[in-house]
Design a protein around this motif. Sequence first.
Motif, PDB file in Angstrom:
ATOM      1  N   GLY A  65      -4.833   2.477  -2.638  1.00  0.00           N
ATOM      2  CA  GLY A  65      -3.962   3.632  -2.814  1.00  0.00           C
ATOM      3  C   GLY A  65      -2.910   3.400  -3.879  1.00  0.00           C
ATOM      4  O   GLY A  65      -2.615   4.291  -4.691  1.00  0.00           O
ATOM      5  N   GLU A 120       0.832  -1.195   0.000  1.00  0.00           N
ATOM      6  CA  GLU A 120       0.000   0.000   0.000  1.00  0.00           C
ATOM      7  C   GLU A 120       0.872   1.253   0.000  1.00  0.00           C
ATOM      8  O   GLU A 120       1.931   1.272   0.643  1.00  0.00           O
ATOM      9  CB  GLU A 120      -0.942   0.000   1.211  1.00  0.00           C
ATOM     10  CG  GLU A 120      -1.886   1.193   1.290  1.00  0.00           C
ATOM     11  CD  GLU A 120      -2.778   1.368   0.063  1.00  0.00           C
ATOM     12  OE1 GLU A 120      -2.223   1.687  -1.015  1.00  0.00           O
ATOM     13  OE2 GLU A 120      -4.002   1.213   0.193  1.00  0.00           O
ATOM     14  N   PHE A 121       0.426   2.279  -0.756  1.00  0.00           N
ATOM     15  CA  PHE A 121       1.221   3.493  -0.940  1.00  0.00           C
ATOM     16  C   PHE A 121       1.679   4.020   0.412  1.00  0.00           C
ATOM     17  O   PHE A 121       0.866   4.477   1.217  1.00  0.00           O
ATOM     18  CB  PHE A 121       0.391   4.538  -1.677  1.00  0.00           C
ATOM     19  CG  PHE A 121       1.168   5.740  -2.129  1.00  0.00           C
ATOM     20  CD1 PHE A 121       2.210   5.599  -3.033  1.00  0.00           C
ATOM     21  CD2 PHE A 121       0.866   7.000  -1.648  1.00  0.00           C
ATOM     22  CE1 PHE A 121       2.931   6.708  -3.460  1.00  0.00           C
ATOM     23  CE2 PHE A 121       1.570   8.111  -2.068  1.00  0.00           C
ATOM     24  CZ  PHE A 121       2.615   7.963  -2.983  1.00  0.00           C
ATOM     25  N   ILE A 145      -1.283   8.849   6.366  1.00  0.00           N
ATOM     26  CA  ILE A 145      -1.238   8.653   4.920  1.00  0.00           C
ATOM     27  C   ILE A 145      -1.636   9.938   4.207  1.00  0.00           C
ATOM     28  O   ILE A 145      -2.390  10.754   4.734  1.00  0.00           O
ATOM     29  CB  ILE A 145      -2.153   7.500   4.477  1.00  0.00           C
ATOM     30  CG1 ILE A 145      -3.607   7.762   4.905  1.00  0.00           C
ATOM     31  CG2 ILE A 145      -1.651   6.181   5.026  1.00  0.00           C
ATOM     32  CD1 ILE A 145      -4.584   6.742   4.373  1.00  0.00           C
ATOM     33  N   TYR A 167       6.212   8.027  -4.917  1.00  0.00           N
ATOM     34  CA  TYR A 167       5.455   7.893  -6.160  1.00  0.00           C
ATOM     35  C   TYR A 167       6.386   7.582  -7.324  1.00  0.00           C
ATOM     36  O   TYR A 167       6.150   6.650  -8.107  1.00  0.00           O
ATOM     37  CB  TYR A 167       4.671   9.180  -6.404  1.00  0.00           C
ATOM     38  CG  TYR A 167       3.812   9.197  -7.651  1.00  0.00           C
ATOM     39  CD1 TYR A 167       2.444   8.943  -7.579  1.00  0.00           C
ATOM     40  CD2 TYR A 167       4.353   9.498  -8.897  1.00  0.00           C
ATOM     41  CE1 TYR A 167       1.644   8.975  -8.720  1.00  0.00           C
ATOM     42  CE2 TYR A 167       3.564   9.525 -10.037  1.00  0.00           C
ATOM     43  CZ  TYR A 167       2.210   9.272  -9.953  1.00  0.00           C
ATOM     44  OH  TYR A 167       1.431   9.304 -11.081  1.00  0.00           O
ATOM     45  N   TRP A 184      -3.172  10.204   1.119  1.00  0.00           N
ATOM     46  CA  TRP A 184      -4.197  10.164   0.082  1.00  0.00           C
ATOM     47  C   TRP A 184      -5.634  10.259   0.569  1.00  0.00           C
ATOM     48  O   TRP A 184      -6.557  10.346  -0.234  1.00  0.00           O
ATOM     49  CB  TRP A 184      -4.026   8.927  -0.800  1.00  0.00           C
ATOM     50  CG  TRP A 184      -3.856   7.611  -0.111  1.00  0.00           C
ATOM     51  CD1 TRP A 184      -2.682   7.023   0.268  1.00  0.00           C
ATOM     52  CD2 TRP A 184      -4.881   6.695   0.248  1.00  0.00           C
ATOM     53  NE1 TRP A 184      -2.916   5.805   0.839  1.00  0.00           N
ATOM     54  CE2 TRP A 184      -4.261   5.573   0.833  1.00  0.00           C
ATOM     55  CE3 TRP A 184      -6.267   6.707   0.121  1.00  0.00           C
ATOM     56  CZ2 TRP A 184      -4.980   4.486   1.304  1.00  0.00           C
ATOM     57  CZ3 TRP A 184      -6.983   5.619   0.592  1.00  0.00           C
ATOM     58  CH2 TRP A 184      -6.337   4.517   1.177  1.00  0.00           C
ATOM     59  N   ASP A 185      -5.855  10.315   1.847  1.00  0.00           N
ATOM     60  CA  ASP A 185      -7.215  10.355   2.385  1.00  0.00           C
ATOM     61  C   ASP A 185      -7.563  11.789   2.790  1.00  0.00           C
ATOM     62  O   ASP A 185      -7.747  12.106   3.951  1.00  0.00           O
ATOM     63  CB  ASP A 185      -7.313   9.391   3.568  1.00  0.00           C
ATOM     64  CG  ASP A 185      -8.734   9.227   4.055  1.00  0.00           C
ATOM     65  OD1 ASP A 185      -9.655   9.635   3.332  1.00  0.00           O
ATOM     66  OD2 ASP A 185      -8.924   8.689   5.157  1.00  0.00           O
ATOM     67  N   TRP A 213      -7.655   8.998  -6.159  1.00  0.00           N
ATOM     68  CA  TRP A 213      -7.842   8.613  -4.759  1.00  0.00           C
ATOM     69  C   TRP A 213      -9.175   9.097  -4.207  1.00  0.00           C
ATOM     70  O   TRP A 213      -9.791   8.440  -3.376  1.00  0.00           O
ATOM     71  CB  TRP A 213      -6.714   9.176  -3.899  1.00  0.00           C
ATOM     72  CG  TRP A 213      -5.395   8.504  -4.065  1.00  0.00           C
ATOM     73  CD1 TRP A 213      -5.140   7.228  -4.442  1.00  0.00           C
ATOM     74  CD2 TRP A 213      -4.113   9.113  -3.857  1.00  0.00           C
ATOM     75  NE1 TRP A 213      -3.787   6.998  -4.470  1.00  0.00           N
ATOM     76  CE2 TRP A 213      -3.131   8.124  -4.116  1.00  0.00           C
ATOM     77  CE3 TRP A 213      -3.695  10.387  -3.469  1.00  0.00           C
ATOM     78  CZ2 TRP A 213      -1.765   8.374  -4.001  1.00  0.00           C
ATOM     79  CZ3 TRP A 213      -2.331  10.640  -3.352  1.00  0.00           C
ATOM     80  CH2 TRP A 213      -1.373   9.647  -3.620  1.00  0.00           C
TER      81      TRP A 213
END
Length: 257
Positions: free
Chosen positions: A179, A72-73, A103, A139, A105-106, A197
């Motif tokens: 993600g 997971e990212f 994280i 990334y 991305w949320d 996302w």
Amino acid sequence: MRILFIRHGDPDYLNDTLTEKGCREADLLAKRAVTLQMGECYISPLGRAQRTAKPCLAAVNCEAETLSWLQEFPAQLDINKAPELAEAYPDVKKNEKGYLPRIVWDMMPEHLTEHNEYMDRTAWRDSVVAQCSDMVEVYDNIIQEFDNLLAEHGYVRENGHYRVEKENTKTITFFCHFGLIGVLLSHLWNVSPFTLWNSLALAPTSVTELVTEERKKGIAYFRGLKVGDVSHLYAGGEEPSFAARFCEVYSNKAQRH
């Protein structure tokens, strides 16, 4: 060339495995494994992805390679460097030393849509979140590993598309995470990862299918045929997990907020 991205089943994050529901989902996915024609398979090292892949691989008598970059990212945001971001990530936790890493991305949708740089194909790299995290480095490492793998199959990244050095109709399948899938799709489709996302919800064990289109000889682009397909769950009478989503209406306290 064909790519399948398969998200892990309903997760038990605490123990990095699947819930009982997730195991049922994985078993239903395995019933479809032969017709998926998965080809070469690759798996995240995390337990929930490994457990999801196991019955599928057994069903087709296939082995898979575990790749560390499919986890997971993992990029981490340090809100202490920009405390105003606490409004964009309201569930961030604190201790006596300040905000804990979380994280990237949320993000809350209103913050995303009010700051255009996050939706821009390249400007996200210079955003406050990028400056307060390691997301650009992480990334770029992931997409480089991904492109290296595609190059081994004859497709070399060039100017946002792929130069076809050796055409093929093979399939490669990735058992991984939401993600991480968002990262790979954003790279293939030349959009910001924040856009995907926050605009997609890929249910546990969902299947996303892409194929190349070579409308001009030697130049390929990946196009989606299915995004988040969970027909195997409906066929087995299993309701898709809500794990990918947040509450449909705020007053519904039974759903994730």
